[in-house]
Scaffold this active site. Sequence first.
Site, mmCIF file in Angstrom:
data_model
loop_
_atom_site.group_PDB
_atom_site.id
_atom_site.type_symbol
_atom_site.label_atom_id
_atom_site.label_comp_id
_atom_site.label_asym_id
_atom_site.label_seq_id
_atom_site.Cartn_x
_atom_site.Cartn_y
_atom_site.Cartn_z
ATOM 1 N N HIS A 107 0.811 -1.143 0.055
ATOM 2 C CA HIS A 107 0.017 -0.124 -0.055
ATOM 3 C C HIS A 107 0.906 1.118 -0.044
ATOM 4 O O HIS A 107 0.589 2.064 0.749
ATOM 5 C CB HIS A 107 -1.056 0.012 1.124
ATOM 6 C CG HIS A 107 -2.070 0.625 0.592
ATOM 7 N ND1 HIS A 107 -2.795 1.656 1.424
ATOM 8 C CD2 HIS A 107 -2.924 0.398 -0.006
ATOM 9 C CE1 HIS A 107 -3.847 2.308 1.026
ATOM 10 N NE2 HIS A 107 -4.074 1.310 0.022
ATOM 11 N N HIS B 63 -2.063 1.498 12.953
ATOM 12 C CA HIS B 63 -1.815 1.006 11.658
ATOM 13 C C HIS B 63 -2.132 -0.606 11.567
ATOM 14 O O HIS B 63 -3.313 -0.868 11.966
ATOM 15 C CB HIS B 63 -0.262 1.111 11.435
ATOM 16 C CG HIS B 63 0.367 0.741 9.992
ATOM 17 N ND1 HIS B 63 -0.206 0.280 9.006
ATOM 18 C CD2 HIS B 63 1.687 0.465 9.806
ATOM 19 C CE1 HIS B 63 0.537 0.013 8.051
ATOM 20 N NE2 HIS B 63 1.670 0.063 8.426
ATOM 21 N N LYS C 40 -10.643 6.549 19.137
ATOM 22 C CA LYS C 40 -10.511 6.094 17.915
ATOM 23 C C LYS C 40 -11.368 4.641 17.663
ATOM 24 O O LYS C 40 -10.948 3.683 18.347
ATOM 25 C CB LYS C 40 -9.291 5.926 17.659
ATOM 26 C CG LYS C 40 -8.370 7.202 17.679
ATOM 27 C CD LYS C 40 -8.599 8.166 16.364
ATOM 28 C CE LYS C 40 -7.322 9.157 16.152
ATOM 29 N NZ LYS C 40 -7.867 10.444 16.224
ATOM 30 N N MET D 105 -11.488 1.423 16.051
ATOM 31 C CA MET D 105 -10.552 0.716 15.069
ATOM 32 C C MET D 105 -11.270 0.176 13.951
ATOM 33 O O MET D 105 -12.270 -0.350 13.839
ATOM 34 C CB MET D 105 -10.086 -0.370 16.041
ATOM 35 C CG MET D 105 -9.220 0.103 17.233
ATOM 36 S SD MET D 105 -7.516 0.751 16.799
ATOM 37 C CE MET D 105 -7.792 2.501 17.254
ATOM 38 N N GLY D 106 -10.402 0.214 12.836
ATOM 39 C CA GLY D 106 -10.982 -0.388 11.352
ATOM 40 C C GLY D 106 -11.703 0.668 10.666
ATOM 41 O O GLY D 106 -12.197 0.582 9.705
ATOM 42 N N PHE D 107 -11.797 2.019 11.333
ATOM 43 C CA PHE D 107 -12.310 3.008 10.503
ATOM 44 C C PHE D 107 -11.228 4.219 10.305
ATOM 45 O O PHE D 107 -10.393 4.481 10.932
ATOM 46 C CB PHE D 107 -13.458 3.505 11.104
ATOM 47 C CG PHE D 107 -14.600 2.536 11.211
ATOM 48 C CD1 PHE D 107 -14.948 1.682 12.202
ATOM 49 C CD2 PHE D 107 -15.846 2.932 10.044
ATOM 50 C CE1 PHE D 107 -15.838 0.931 12.255
ATOM 51 C CE2 PHE D 107 -16.673 2.002 10.045
ATOM 52 C CZ PHE D 107 -16.807 0.887 11.140
ATOM 53 N N HIS E 137 -8.772 6.756 7.358
ATOM 54 C CA HIS E 137 -7.524 6.275 6.666
ATOM 55 C C HIS E 137 -6.820 7.602 6.356
ATOM 56 O O HIS E 137 -7.467 8.732 6.301
ATOM 57 C CB HIS E 137 -7.804 5.676 5.303
ATOM 58 C CG HIS E 137 -6.615 4.888 4.630
ATOM 59 N ND1 HIS E 137 -5.809 5.554 3.952
ATOM 60 C CD2 HIS E 137 -5.932 3.509 4.968
ATOM 61 C CE1 HIS E 137 -4.579 4.500 3.715
ATOM 62 N NE2 HIS E 137 -4.864 3.466 4.201
ATOM 63 N N ARG F 192 -10.039 -1.332 -0.993
ATOM 64 C CA ARG F 192 -10.025 -2.780 -0.790
ATOM 65 C C ARG F 192 -11.133 -3.623 0.094
ATOM 66 O O ARG F 192 -11.402 -4.705 0.255
ATOM 67 C CB ARG F 192 -8.522 -2.961 -0.242
ATOM 68 C CG ARG F 192 -7.197 -2.703 -0.577
ATOM 69 C CD ARG F 192 -6.154 -2.461 0.439
ATOM 70 N NE ARG F 192 -6.291 -1.527 1.461
ATOM 71 C CZ ARG F 192 -5.535 -1.193 2.455
ATOM 72 N NH1 ARG F 192 -4.104 -1.880 2.274
ATOM 73 N NH2 ARG F 192 -5.718 -0.328 2.958
ATOM 74 N N ASP G 23 -8.730 -3.320 7.768
ATOM 75 C CA ASP G 23 -8.846 -3.664 8.825
ATOM 76 C C ASP G 23 -10.208 -4.369 9.519
ATOM 77 O O ASP G 23 -10.656 -5.065 10.205
ATOM 78 C CB ASP G 23 -7.973 -3.212 9.964
ATOM 79 C CG ASP G 23 -6.688 -3.129 9.599
ATOM 80 O OD1 ASP G 23 -5.949 -1.957 9.553
ATOM 81 O OD2 ASP G 23 -6.078 -3.967 8.887
ATOM 82 N N ARG H 294 2.408 -8.584 4.318
ATOM 83 C CA ARG H 294 3.058 -7.463 3.570
ATOM 84 C C ARG H 294 4.666 -7.687 3.589
ATOM 85 O O ARG H 294 5.187 -6.742 2.967
ATOM 86 C CB ARG H 294 2.705 -6.281 4.916
ATOM 87 C CG ARG H 294 2.998 -4.902 4.560
ATOM 88 C CD ARG H 294 2.629 -4.145 3.253
ATOM 89 N NE ARG H 294 1.326 -4.113 3.235
ATOM 90 C CZ ARG H 294 0.691 -2.990 3.572
ATOM 91 N NH1 ARG H 294 1.200 -2.047 4.144
ATOM 92 N NH2 ARG H 294 -0.782 -2.928 3.488
ATOM 93 N N ARG I 70 16.472 11.756 5.642
ATOM 94 C CA ARG I 70 16.971 12.744 6.666
ATOM 95 C C ARG I 70 16.346 13.881 6.494
ATOM 96 O O ARG I 70 16.715 14.698 6.023
ATOM 97 C CB ARG I 70 18.410 12.546 6.812
ATOM 98 C CG ARG I 70 18.881 13.097 8.183
ATOM 99 C CD ARG I 70 18.669 14.582 8.495
ATOM 100 N NE ARG I 70 19.490 15.033 9.740
ATOM 101 C CZ ARG I 70 19.033 15.820 10.463
ATOM 102 N NH1 ARG I 70 17.828 16.346 10.161
ATOM 103 N NH2 ARG I 70 19.573 16.072 11.469
#
Length: 383
Positions: free
Chosen positions: A191, A226, A259, A261-263, A265, A274, A316, A341, A360
């Site tokens: 991704h 992530h 937050k 989770m799974g929502f 981006h 996806r 996710d 991945r 850097r």
Amino acid sequence: MADIKKGLAGVVVDYTAISKVNPETNSLLYRGYPVQELAATQPFEAVAYLMWNGELPTDQQLADLRATERAHRALTPEVKQAIDLLPTSAHPMDEVRTAVSAIGATETAGITNVLDAVGTPEENLERSVRLFAALPAIVAYGQRRRRGEEAVEPRDDLDYAANFLWMTFGEEADPVVVDAFNRSMILYAEHSFNASTFTARVVTSTLSDLYSAVVGAIGALKGPLHGGANEAVLHVFDEIGTADNVAPWLDEALAEKRKIMGFGHRVYKRGDSRVPTMKTALDTLVEHYDRPEVAALYDNLESEFVSRKGIYPNLDYPSGPAYNLMGFDTLTFTPLFVASRITGWTAHIIEQQGDNALIRPLSEYNGPDERHIEGYVPDAANL
Ligand code: SDX
């Protein structure tokens, strides 16, 4: 005042030919191919080949990759020992990180000049294929060890997805489950410059070795913002329990500014390209296992959260319940993401090596102005 780009949001730092994430069209291409087409037609081994080589394999090239992958599936004694040193209560991502580190230390042992550890593109492609082959046994052994079960030897008459399920559960999976699992591996593979991939590129940019870059990426992927989100989705489902508890649960969660989770981006803002493919796989599993209550909870939470916050599911969200239905322990979910991945990470590592510049960035200092220690008198050597 410096123009700070917190989290590098919206900052384009390099080219990549590996994948294109396009939020305008809500699409994802791997080396030009829409991920939906790949997920519907290819074994994961073919997508791995595409990631590394830029083209889908011929029958012979696929057969050659399969032969190499099958020859390196078994858990080696060194890796098993490294995992067995850890308590069974260690987080599986720490197990996977330790196993890859042990593989790297063993494979680069004896290299005394750090400049030689970086490896040639050919060496790194071989290293990539060996990690791709080894990770399923590592992840499967981790789950079985936690359940007090012995490791299951790989079978070289099964393809990647079917063998992964065989080693995890010790029985041949139904073709419906193998297909859903294979699709999930393809969807998770790559991704662009997500946090874990960019971590791998940063490590690679110092001319450090591929294994060090992968270990760094595993550390980044573990985070719940992530890769760790797929595990966290199941914790959310467990908290909510049943579909009719979604609204009150969400009232409380949003009041606590949690937050979900799974929502959401960083790149996709109107849905993750996806998700429809993985949701179809989830629907197939819901029917296969006759678990309509999973679909009810999934649909209620999605519709409730999207209507309230206008934030859409990411990959996710359907993957968590799908892996749960397949029988994977919740703690095994993010290691599954690693097993997929590794193909994208290693393709990016090789791409970074091919056209490298040390990564850097700059920072804007906002600490105390210059000041000196009371009574300090620099001696002549310090002037
Ligand atoms: C992956 O980058 C990739 O490509 C990653 C990935 C890949 O394939 O490699 O796609 C895989 O990591 C998917 C993401 C998995 N993570 C989660 O599901 C964790 C929950 N999601 C959020 O933490 C969040 O959506 C992020 C971290 C994914 C993205 O957040 P951003 O872009 O940094 O945006 P933000 O956190 O600043 O959110 C903007 C606003 C905020 O509200 P305000 O503070 O401005 O009022 O939206 C809110 C956020 O609070 N918000 C959420 C939310 N996501 C965003 N609020 C509640 N629940 C959420 N999930």
